[in-house]
Design an enzyme around this catalytic site. Structure first.
Site, PDB file in Angstrom:
ATOM      1  NE  ARG A  11       8.695  -1.389 -26.511  1.00 20.34           N
ATOM      2  CZ  ARG A  11       8.207  -0.519 -27.397  1.00 20.34           C
ATOM      3  NH1 ARG A  11       6.996  -0.038 -27.231  1.00 20.34           N
ATOM      4  NH2 ARG A  11       8.909  -0.143 -28.446  1.00 20.34           N
TER       5      ARG A  11
ATOM      6  CG  HIS B 183       8.196  -2.997 -30.492  1.00 22.93           C
ATOM      7  ND1 HIS B 183       6.843  -2.896 -30.199  1.00 22.93           N
ATOM      8  CD2 HIS B 183       8.797  -3.388 -29.324  1.00 22.93           C
ATOM      9  CE1 HIS B 183       6.646  -3.230 -28.940  1.00 22.93           C
ATOM     10  NE2 HIS B 183       7.809  -3.516 -28.382  1.00 22.93           N
TER      11      HIS B 183
ATOM     12  CG  ASN C 225       3.216  -4.200 -29.286  1.00 25.98           C
ATOM     13  OD1 ASN C 225       3.778  -3.889 -30.341  1.00 25.98           O
ATOM     14  ND2 ASN C 225       2.871  -3.303 -28.383  1.00 25.98           N
ATOM     15  CG  HIS C 226      -0.427  -1.694 -30.750  1.00 28.92           C
ATOM     16  ND1 HIS C 226      -1.355  -0.931 -30.081  1.00 28.92           N
ATOM     17  CD2 HIS C 226       0.794  -1.305 -30.289  1.00 28.92           C
ATOM     18  CE1 HIS C 226      -0.726  -0.098 -29.264  1.00 28.92           C
ATOM     19  NE2 HIS C 226       0.570  -0.308 -29.363  1.00 28.92           N
TER      20      HIS C 226
ATOM     21  CG  ASP D 156       2.513  -2.470 -33.421  1.00 29.98           C
ATOM     22  OD1 ASP D 156       2.041  -3.568 -33.072  1.00 29.98           O
ATOM     23  OD2 ASP D 156       3.130  -1.720 -32.643  1.00 29.98           O
TER      24      ASP D 156
ATOM     25  CG  HIS E  85       0.969   2.339 -34.764  1.00 33.40           C
ATOM     26  ND1 HIS E  85       0.212   1.602 -33.877  1.00 33.40           N
ATOM     27  CD2 HIS E  85       2.268   2.118 -34.426  1.00 33.40           C
ATOM     28  CE1 HIS E  85       1.014   0.974 -33.028  1.00 33.40           C
ATOM     29  NE2 HIS E  85       2.266   1.261 -33.345  1.00 33.40           N
TER      30      HIS E  85
ATOM     31  CG  HIS F   8       6.146  -5.808 -33.877  1.00 37.36           C
ATOM     32  ND1 HIS F   8       5.885  -4.777 -34.743  1.00 37.36           N
ATOM     33  CD2 HIS F   8       5.876  -5.326 -32.632  1.00 37.36           C
ATOM     34  CE1 HIS F   8       5.475  -3.720 -34.067  1.00 37.36           C
ATOM     35  NE2 HIS F   8       5.458  -4.029 -32.783  1.00 37.36           N
TER      36      HIS F   8
ATOM     37  CG  ASP G  76      -4.505  -0.302 -31.381  1.00 31.74           C
ATOM     38  OD1 ASP G  76      -5.726  -0.140 -31.481  1.00 31.74           O
ATOM     39  OD2 ASP G  76      -3.985  -1.244 -30.748  1.00 31.74           O
ATOM     40  NE  ARG G  77       0.295   4.629 -29.208  1.00 32.20           N
ATOM     41  CZ  ARG G  77       0.127   5.288 -28.080  1.00 32.20           C
ATOM     42  NH1 ARG G  77      -0.485   6.459 -28.100  1.00 32.20           N
ATOM     43  NH2 ARG G  77       0.550   4.807 -26.935  1.00 32.20           N
TER      44      ARG G  77
ATOM     45  CG  ASP H  79       5.495  -0.243 -35.524  1.00 36.64           C
ATOM     46  OD1 ASP H  79       6.422  -0.962 -35.911  1.00 36.64           O
ATOM     47  OD2 ASP H  79       5.124  -0.183 -34.340  1.00 36.64           O
TER      48      ASP H  79
END
Length: 553
Positions: free
Chosen positions: A455, A482, A358-359, A326, A299, A407, A329-330, A297
């Site tokens: 999760r 992840h 997943n993002h 990923d 991110h 992922h 995001d964030r 990730d």
């Protein structure tokens, strides 16, 4: 002193230690300590709610909901229980469930201004969701936004208009209506004449646009326009994306300069064409004596991505990478990250491989910042375009028929073959169950067998599940991402599974290292390299995230 009283006192002492660990951002340690307190006094709702909060910080929203629900069961009037559960529902995008909990918080604490504020924001989020559902177009009727974009028509020219044909229709039609009413009068006949004239104008314009080529960005004049002369950023000459362009673009991004939308469209559209042609499971061949790097990730942490390239070299045919989902995001430099990765893919497809996380989905991007960042730095059209392109990303890769890279993780059923993964129709938003969902969301667990996901999506799987999957598919190793790890990686399941995470000091608060893995052919023995976070401009993580979610950070 009676044993029960001793346990209560000891539980309070451990809670204090857990709170200190939480304040130090040591959330896993805090969870362990809250668990010890719960073991001593399981009827204390505070312990359960506090552990729920720590789970939320580790994005373990399913576990957070379970703990908060237990706190509510113990004390139905404990507002923090509803508050923590509502926050977890919110983080999962379950706004309607979150609303119910915040309504209960407000009911218990009617004079709490913070509760009132969060309830109002939650109500807004639910209303927006209902509105979007009401105006949404059925999947079967949707048309690709990519097919309506001609990036060459974005710019200016000496004898051209940069106004799209379909946009230009509106003011012309309004002008015709105004003229008709003025000339003929405000009676019914005048209105009929005005409406007929508008219809004729629209039909004529549509015919003209159709004759010359349709699309959101179809121009009324010259179809191939020049970029504004005052634009001083990176430029693509023709259709070829070169290393010189990518390096100039990265330098501009480091200085917080924007890429011209024409070139951004070109990069994203070309990447889409490449990704669409790939299978859902991509086989990668690394020749003997060559190496291959897998990153986890990122991110939106663009400056840490640049540090990876400083440490390990730029992507090239001789120095290939796989980024394992990923990307966005964030972190608040997600646009810079995704355009950089996509540009390298366009420059040399074998230099970089990209896997879906997943993002890379609408639901996550709407909450965690990418959608807002795209609107701010680019425009609304890019929001839909990126959503389309993310649906084209492959779901997994296999390196030299030995290393399976995904992922999230493995599956809720035994017997899944690589051919089953290849057969997945991935061109959609991630479902909430099934093989595709589990590839993107699942996590390993230390005990054998399978368990519920911490999760709230996917599942947890043990070392026996990993071992059987590898044996049945004649593989040696699972590499996944992840999950944030203190050292940037973790080796589990008797060395058969490695988690790699490449976003150091995640969200500017976790204090973790980042890592990447270099494999050397033919042995493909993993060589793990760790690194620390580097400074970035003073733009906080989640700066573009959903307003409501930022209230809980």
């Amino acid at each position: 002193m009676p044993e029960m009283e001793t346990n209560v006192l000891r539980g309070e002492e451990i809670k204090v230690l857990a709170n200190e660990a939480f304040k130090a951002h040591k959330y896993a340690q805090a969870i362990d300590l809250y668990t010890q307190a719960i073991d001593l006094n399981g009827q204390n709702a505070v312990y359960w709610a506090n552990r729920a909060f720590a789970h939320t910080k580790l994005e373990e929203y399913g576990s957070a909901i379970q703990d908060a629900s237990k706190a509510i069961e113990i004390d139905p009037n404990y507002s923090k229980g509803y508050y923590r559960r509502g926050a977890a529902y919110l983080a999962m995008g379950k706004f309607k469930d979150a609303l119910k909990d915040f309504q209960q918080v407000k009911k218990i604490s009617p004079n709490d201004p913070d509760a009132s504020k969060k309830l109002r924001e939650c109500e807004k989020a639910v209303m927006k969701l209902k509105f979007e559902e009401a105006i949404s177009v059925p999947e079967s009727e949707r048309h690709s936004v990519a097919d309506s974009i001609d990036f060459r028509s974005i710019g200016t020219g000496p004898s051209s208009s940069s106004i799209p044909t379909k946009v230009a229709i509106a003011p012309v039609a309004v002008a015709v209506v105004a003229a008709a009413v003025i000339l003929v009068g405000r009676n019914t006949a005048a209105i009929v004449v005005a409406v007929l004239m508008v219809i004729l104008v629209v039909l004529g314009a549509c015919w003209w646009g159709g004759w010359r080529g349709s699309g959101v960005f179809t121009e009324t004049q010259i179809p191939d326009l020049d970029v504004e002369p005052q634009y001083s950023g990176a430029r693509i000459e023709g259709d070829m994306i070169t290393l010189d362009f990518v390096q100039k673009m990265m330098d501009d991004f480091k200085n917080q300069k924007c890429l011209h939308k024409r070139y951004a469209f070109q990069i994203v559209l070309q990447t889409r064409e490449m990704l669409r042609s790939l299978p859902s499971l991509v086989d990668i061949s690394v020749p003997n004596g060559k190496h291959f790097t897998v990153c986890g990730d990122v991110h939106g942490q663009f400056y840490d991505l640049m540090n990876i390239f400083e440490l390990n070299g730029l992507p090239s045919e001789e120095n290939p990478y796989l980024f394992n989902g990923d990307f966005v995001d964030r972190g608040s430099f997600s646009v810079e990250v995704i355009l950089t990765l996509f540009a390298f893919k366009c420059m040399c497809p074998s230099a970089i491989y990209l896997s879906r996380g997943n993002h890379e989905s609408k639901s996550m991007n709407k909450i965690y910042g990418f959608e807002g960042e795209v609107r701010s730095k680019l425009n609304e059209t890019f929001v839909e375009l990126f959503a389309e392109v993310f649906c084209c990303l492959p779901l997994a890769h296999v390196i030299n028929e030995k290393v399976f890279v995904v992922h999230g993780g493995l599956f809720s059923v035994d017997g899944v073959k690589l051919s089953d993964i290849r057969a997945i129709d991935r061109f959609c938003e991630p479902p909430e169950e099934g093989l595709m969902c589990e590839l993107l969301w699942s996590d390993p667990q230390p005990i054998p067998g399978r368990g519920p996901s911490k999760r709230g999506v996917g599942l947890s799987f043990g070392g026996d599940v990993t071992k059987k999957f590898l044996q049945e598919n004649k593989l040696d190793l699972v590499v996944r991402s992840h999950e944030v790890k203190d050292e940037g990686y973790e080796i589990e399941h008797d060395g058969k599974l490695i988690t790699v995470f490449s976003a150091p000091n995640y969200c500017d608060q976790m204090g973790n290292k980042g890592a990447f893995i270099r494999f050397e052919a033919p042995e493909l023995k993993p060589n793990i390299v760790t690194f620390s976070a580097v400074p970035h401009p003073d733009v906080k993580p989640m700066a573009y995230a959903n307003n409501f979610l930022r209230m809980f950070q």
